[in-house]
Design a protein around this motif. Structure first.
Motif, PDB file in Angstrom:
ATOM      1  N   VAL A 293       0.930  -1.137   0.056  1.00 29.56           N
ATOM      2  CA  VAL A 293      -0.068   0.091  -0.239  1.00 29.56           C
ATOM      3  C   VAL A 293       0.961   1.215  -0.051  1.00 29.56           C
ATOM      4  CG1 VAL A 293      -1.591   1.372   1.403  1.00 29.56           C
ATOM      5  CG2 VAL A 293      -1.904  -1.056   1.223  1.00 29.56           C
ATOM      6  N   LEU A 294       0.717   2.112  -0.946  1.00 28.00           N
ATOM      7  CA  LEU A 294       1.237   3.292  -0.874  1.00 28.00           C
ATOM      8  C   LEU A 294       0.300   4.588  -0.570  1.00 28.00           C
ATOM      9  CD1 LEU A 294       2.815   1.592  -3.264  1.00 28.00           C
ATOM     10  CD2 LEU A 294       4.197   3.563  -3.305  1.00 28.00           C
ATOM     11  N   VAL A 295       0.406   5.451   0.114  1.00 23.97           N
ATOM     12  CA  VAL A 295      -0.359   6.695   0.380  1.00 23.97           C
ATOM     13  C   VAL A 295       0.158   7.991  -0.108  1.00 23.97           C
ATOM     14  CG1 VAL A 295      -1.822   7.741   2.277  1.00 23.97           C
ATOM     15  CG2 VAL A 295      -1.104   5.314   2.559  1.00 23.97           C
ATOM     16  N   ALA A 296      -0.472   8.614  -0.851  1.00 24.56           N
ATOM     17  CA  ALA A 296      -0.230   9.753  -1.497  1.00 24.56           C
ATOM     18  C   ALA A 296      -0.784  10.773  -0.326  1.00 24.56           C
ATOM     19  CB  ALA A 296      -0.623  10.096  -2.821  1.00 24.56           C
ATOM     20  N   LEU A 297       0.218  11.731   0.387  1.00 28.31           N
ATOM     21  CA  LEU A 297      -0.324  12.779   1.243  1.00 28.31           C
ATOM     22  C   LEU A 297      -0.666  14.153   0.588  1.00 28.31           C
ATOM     23  CD1 LEU A 297       1.241  10.531   3.073  1.00 28.31           C
ATOM     24  CD2 LEU A 297       1.299  12.126   4.613  1.00 28.31           C
ATOM     25  N   ALA A 298      -1.839  14.343   0.486  1.00 27.21           N
ATOM     26  CA  ALA A 298      -2.282  15.645  -0.277  1.00 27.21           C
ATOM     27  C   ALA A 298      -2.693  16.651   0.609  1.00 27.21           C
ATOM     28  CB  ALA A 298      -3.401  15.271  -1.497  1.00 27.21           C
ATOM     29  N   VAL A 299      -2.345  17.879   0.199  1.00 33.38           N
ATOM     30  CA  VAL A 299      -2.718  18.899   1.401  1.00 33.38           C
ATOM     31  C   VAL A 299      -3.818  19.909   0.297  1.00 33.38           C
ATOM     32  CG1 VAL A 299      -2.339  21.209   2.378  1.00 33.38           C
ATOM     33  CG2 VAL A 299      -0.540  19.109   2.594  1.00 33.38           C
ATOM     34  N   ARG A 300      -4.867  19.943   1.243  1.00 30.08           N
ATOM     35  CA  ARG A 300      -6.144  20.710   0.755  1.00 30.08           C
ATOM     36  C   ARG A 300      -5.663  22.171   0.944  1.00 30.08           C
ATOM     37  NH1 ARG A 300     -11.224  19.560   2.810  1.00 30.08           N
ATOM     38  NH2 ARG A 300     -10.142  18.670   4.395  1.00 30.08           N
ATOM     39  N   PHE A 301      -5.122  23.016   0.083  1.00 32.30           N
ATOM     40  CA  PHE A 301      -4.617  24.291   0.201  1.00 32.30           C
ATOM     41  C   PHE A 301      -5.782  24.996   0.798  1.00 32.30           C
ATOM     42  CE2 PHE A 301      -1.565  22.504  -2.880  1.00 32.30           C
ATOM     43  CZ  PHE A 301      -0.316  22.466  -1.727  1.00 32.30           C
ATOM     44  N   PRO A 302      -6.924  25.036   0.190  1.00 31.94           N
ATOM     45  CA  PRO A 302      -8.009  26.108   0.441  1.00 31.94           C
ATOM     46  C   PRO A 302      -8.453  25.948   2.105  1.00 31.94           C
ATOM     47  CG  PRO A 302      -8.583  25.199  -1.457  1.00 31.94           C
ATOM     48  CD  PRO A 302      -7.327  24.248  -1.038  1.00 31.94           C
ATOM     49  N   ARG A 303      -8.389  24.694   2.602  1.00 38.96           N
ATOM     50  CA  ARG A 303      -8.573  24.664   4.196  1.00 38.96           C
ATOM     51  C   ARG A 303      -7.454  25.531   4.747  1.00 38.96           C
ATOM     52  NH1 ARG A 303     -12.072  21.578   7.751  1.00 38.96           N
ATOM     53  NH2 ARG A 303     -10.953  21.394   9.549  1.00 38.96           N
ATOM     54  N   SER A 304      -6.193  25.179   4.482  1.00 36.66           N
ATOM     55  CA  SER A 304      -4.963  25.704   5.345  1.00 36.66           C
ATOM     56  C   SER A 304      -5.251  27.289   5.101  1.00 36.66           C
ATOM     57  CB  SER A 304      -3.784  25.089   4.732  1.00 36.66           C
ATOM     58  OG  SER A 304      -2.852  25.894   5.423  1.00 36.66           O
ATOM     59  N   PHE A 305      -5.305  27.634   3.655  1.00 36.74           N
ATOM     60  CA  PHE A 305      -5.134  29.187   3.381  1.00 36.74           C
ATOM     61  C   PHE A 305      -6.470  29.786   3.960  1.00 36.74           C
ATOM     62  CE2 PHE A 305      -2.143  28.094  -0.238  1.00 36.74           C
ATOM     63  CZ  PHE A 305      -1.206  27.395   0.834  1.00 36.74           C
ATOM     64  N   TRP A 306      -7.454  29.072   4.223  1.00 42.32           N
ATOM     65  CA  TRP A 306      -8.710  29.786   4.655  1.00 42.32           C
ATOM     66  C   TRP A 306      -8.476  30.605   6.165  1.00 42.32           C
ATOM     67  CZ3 TRP A 306     -10.579  28.141   9.617  1.00 42.32           C
ATOM     68  CH2 TRP A 306     -11.792  28.834  10.039  1.00 42.32           C
ATOM     69  N   ALA A 366       4.075  14.406  -0.321  1.00 39.61           N
ATOM     70  CA  ALA A 366       5.018  13.135   0.016  1.00 39.61           C
ATOM     71  C   ALA A 366       4.115  11.777  -0.301  1.00 39.61           C
ATOM     72  CB  ALA A 366       5.313  13.226   1.462  1.00 39.61           C
ATOM     73  N   VAL A 367       4.686  10.575  -0.287  1.00 35.22           N
ATOM     74  CA  VAL A 367       4.258   9.482  -0.586  1.00 35.22           C
ATOM     75  C   VAL A 367       4.834   8.751   0.462  1.00 35.22           C
ATOM     76  CG1 VAL A 367       4.034   7.286  -1.865  1.00 35.22           C
ATOM     77  CG2 VAL A 367       3.709   9.647  -3.036  1.00 35.22           C
ATOM     78  N   CYS A 368       4.118   7.686   1.333  1.00 37.17           N
ATOM     79  CA  CYS A 368       4.626   7.031   2.409  1.00 37.17           C
ATOM     80  C   CYS A 368       3.842   5.637   1.787  1.00 37.17           C
ATOM     81  CB  CYS A 368       3.743   7.338   3.472  1.00 37.17           C
ATOM     82  SG  CYS A 368       4.431   8.657   4.461  1.00 37.17           S
ATOM     83  N   GLY A 369       4.587   4.507   2.360  1.00 36.50           N
ATOM     84  CA  GLY A 369       3.949   3.018   2.047  1.00 36.50           C
ATOM     85  C   GLY A 369       4.203   2.444   3.220  1.00 36.50           C
ATOM     86  N   PHE A 370       3.651   1.168   3.223  1.00 38.81           N
ATOM     87  CA  PHE A 370       3.855   0.211   4.430  1.00 38.81           C
ATOM     88  C   PHE A 370       3.529  -1.035   4.168  1.00 38.81           C
ATOM     89  CE2 PHE A 370      -0.688   0.272   5.371  1.00 38.81           C
ATOM     90  CZ  PHE A 370      -0.799   1.679   5.206  1.00 38.81           C
ATOM     91  N   GLY A 371       4.119  -2.152   4.895  1.00 41.27           N
ATOM     92  CA  GLY A 371       3.791  -3.533   4.413  1.00 41.27           C
ATOM     93  C   GLY A 371       4.755  -4.224   5.227  1.00 41.27           C
ATOM     94  N   ALA A 372       4.898  -5.758   5.014  1.00 40.47           N
ATOM     95  CA  ALA A 372       5.780  -6.666   5.453  1.00 40.47           C
ATOM     96  C   ALA A 372       7.114  -6.682   4.778  1.00 40.47           C
ATOM     97  CB  ALA A 372       5.097  -8.240   5.589  1.00 40.47           C
ATOM     98  N   ARG A 373       8.086  -6.699   5.899  1.00 36.64           N
ATOM     99  CA  ARG A 373       9.140  -6.765   5.310  1.00 36.64           C
ATOM    100  C   ARG A 373       9.753  -8.249   4.668  1.00 36.64           C
ATOM    101  NH1 ARG A 373      11.114  -2.849   9.138  1.00 36.64           N
ATOM    102  NH2 ARG A 373      12.733  -1.239   8.009  1.00 36.64           N
ATOM    103  N   ALA A 374      10.481  -8.040   3.711  1.00 34.55           N
ATOM    104  CA  ALA A 374      11.221  -9.352   2.991  1.00 34.55           C
ATOM    105  C   ALA A 374      11.937 -10.292   4.103  1.00 34.55           C
ATOM    106  CB  ALA A 374      11.902  -9.212   2.007  1.00 34.55           C
TER     107      ALA A 374
END
Ligand SMILES: Cc1cc2nc3c(=O)[nH]c(=O)nc-3n(C[C@H](O)[C@H](O)[C@H](O)COP(=O)(O)O)c2cc1C
Length: 398
Positions: A293-306, A366-374
């Protein structure tokens, strides 16, 4: 027609050095200096070569009020104005061009100009980050030092060694043991699937709402409590998932809803297509693309810049928020016996296109990911104390 200068614009005089055999043969330093002047225009999302004359003309055209084209043309000539209109650095009100629409939307988004330039001109599309390093001739720390010399020291000294005050030995609890097992994972088990329980636990710990607050008189405004801090308590960062291998879950794209603790399916994909997108997302870092699983962390600028309108610190706050979430993700994964990573070497444009995100509303930082190690270590990890890997490359722990 009326026209005005685009809202956000910086100029950079840039110098590029090129190897020049003729200069070397003539006894020179063998370098040719190429000077250029660039307009950095976030609404165009690219650098645009300009002349000093263009800069002077752009400075003469207001960016808020509209000016009459004919009146300006009488002073500056029509051709240079048309030229800047064609390049999108001036925008007109006669026909609704794509540049004018982007400029208008960026005006309404409350960006600070330097931050908008940094964000929109720092996005990647089709970059393979490993290739860049290979081309530069350094990949390992040893190669870096050989090429660039020693880096600045790992820590500063601010007093003579004999003036240092020794501190008592640190207390150790189970938390230290968890912290010490955290390491960036570059050896995922490319066959193992995550369980839905693991996925749900990870998402809830990192992105889930641990509580909510609805202010009296605040309309529909909801404030989320997460397990990480967030500037202004706004939590503008969303989680977009590339699911490759989770038991009982179709491969594809999902969005996580933090209050309902639920996934929103966005697109079902073949395993091969998710693998391709995963690789492109992390700029062809194969060891990260193998995560289930990879997770793209996306910032919603209008919420912050509100709240942080045209604010000098707003973009920094967004980046710090994402960093905090990634550390919570690392520790949550470590606690579950999983490996995790974060990378900022990402092709934001390709990720945003895959999820159908409007980059003026949501930006992947950024992109994060996680899962079992080899079972065995192939790629390097930073594990100097052997908490995860034994010397022979077999696994010591999660
Ligand atoms: C913001 C950020 C970006 C990173 N980007 C990459 C990356 O592109 N590729 C990579 O292999 N590691 C990346 N890392 C992981 C670092 O290389 C890693 O944290 C560092 O080597 C220390 O190792 P450790 O996390 O195991 O303690 C990144 C880490 C951070 C915090």
């Amino acid at each position: 027609m009326r026209l005005r200068r685009c809202a956000h614009l910086l100029f950079e005089p840039r110098e590029a050095l090129q190897f020049d055999l003729e200069s070397l043969a003539a006894g020179g330093d063998g370098l040719h200096t190429e000077l250029s002047l660039l307009a950095l225009a976030p609404h165009r999302q690219q650098e645009i070569p300009v002349s000093p004359g263009d800069v002077a003309l752009l400075a003469a055209v207001p960016c808020t009020a509209w000016s009459d084209f004919d009146a300006l043309a009488a002073v500056h000539g029509a051709a240079p104005l048309q030229d800047l209109l064609a390049r999108g650095l001036l925008v007109g009100d006669d026909a609704v061009s794509a540049d004018a629409v982007q400029d208008q939307r960026l005006r309404e988004a409350n960006w600070r100009t330097v931050s908008a330039v940094q964000h929109y001109l720092g996005r990647w599309n089709g970059v393979r980050s490993g290739d860049d390093l290979q081309r530069a001739g350094y990949v390992t720390l040893g190669e870096l030092i050989a090429k660039l010399g020693e880096p600045p020291p790992a820590a500063q000294s601010r007093a003579a060694a004999d003036a240092r005050l020794a501190l008592p030995p640190p207390r150790t609890t189970d938390f230290d043991e968890l912290l010490q097992r955290r390491a960036t994972c570059r050896n995922f088990d490319a066959a193992a699937a995550l369980t839905q329980d693991e996925l749900a636990t990870m998402l809830h710990r990192v992105f889930g709402a641990q509580g909510t607050l609805n202010l009296e008189g605040g309309g529909a405004t909801t404030v989320l409590k997460r397990n990480s801090p967030s500037g202004g308590g706004l939590h503008p960062t969303g989680a977009y998932l590339i699911v490759q291998r989770v038991s009982g879950l179709a491969a594809g794209l999902y969005h996580y809803r933090p209050v309902e603790h639920a996934l929103e399916p966005m697109r079902e994909m073949t395993i091969a297509d998710t693998a391709d997108l995963a690789s492109r997302s992390v700029a062809a870092q194969a060891y990260f693309a193998a995560a289930p699983v990879l997770v793209a962390l996306a910032v919603r600028f209008p919420r912050s810049f509100w709240k942080y309108r045209n604010h000098a610190k707003a973009y920094r706050v967004a980046a710090l928020d994402v960093g905090h979430l990634s550390q919570t993700l690392y520790l949550s994964a470590t606690d579950l016996g999983l490996g995790a990573f974060v990378t900022a070497a990402v092709n934001e444009v390709e990720i945003e296109q895959a999820f159908g995100l409007d980059p003026l509303v949501e930006g992947v930082l950024a992109v994060c990911g996680f899962g079992a190690r080899a079972a065995r270590r192939v790629a390097d990890e930073f594990d100097p104390n052997g908490r995860i890997w034994r010397e022979d490359g077999s696994r010591a722990s999660g």
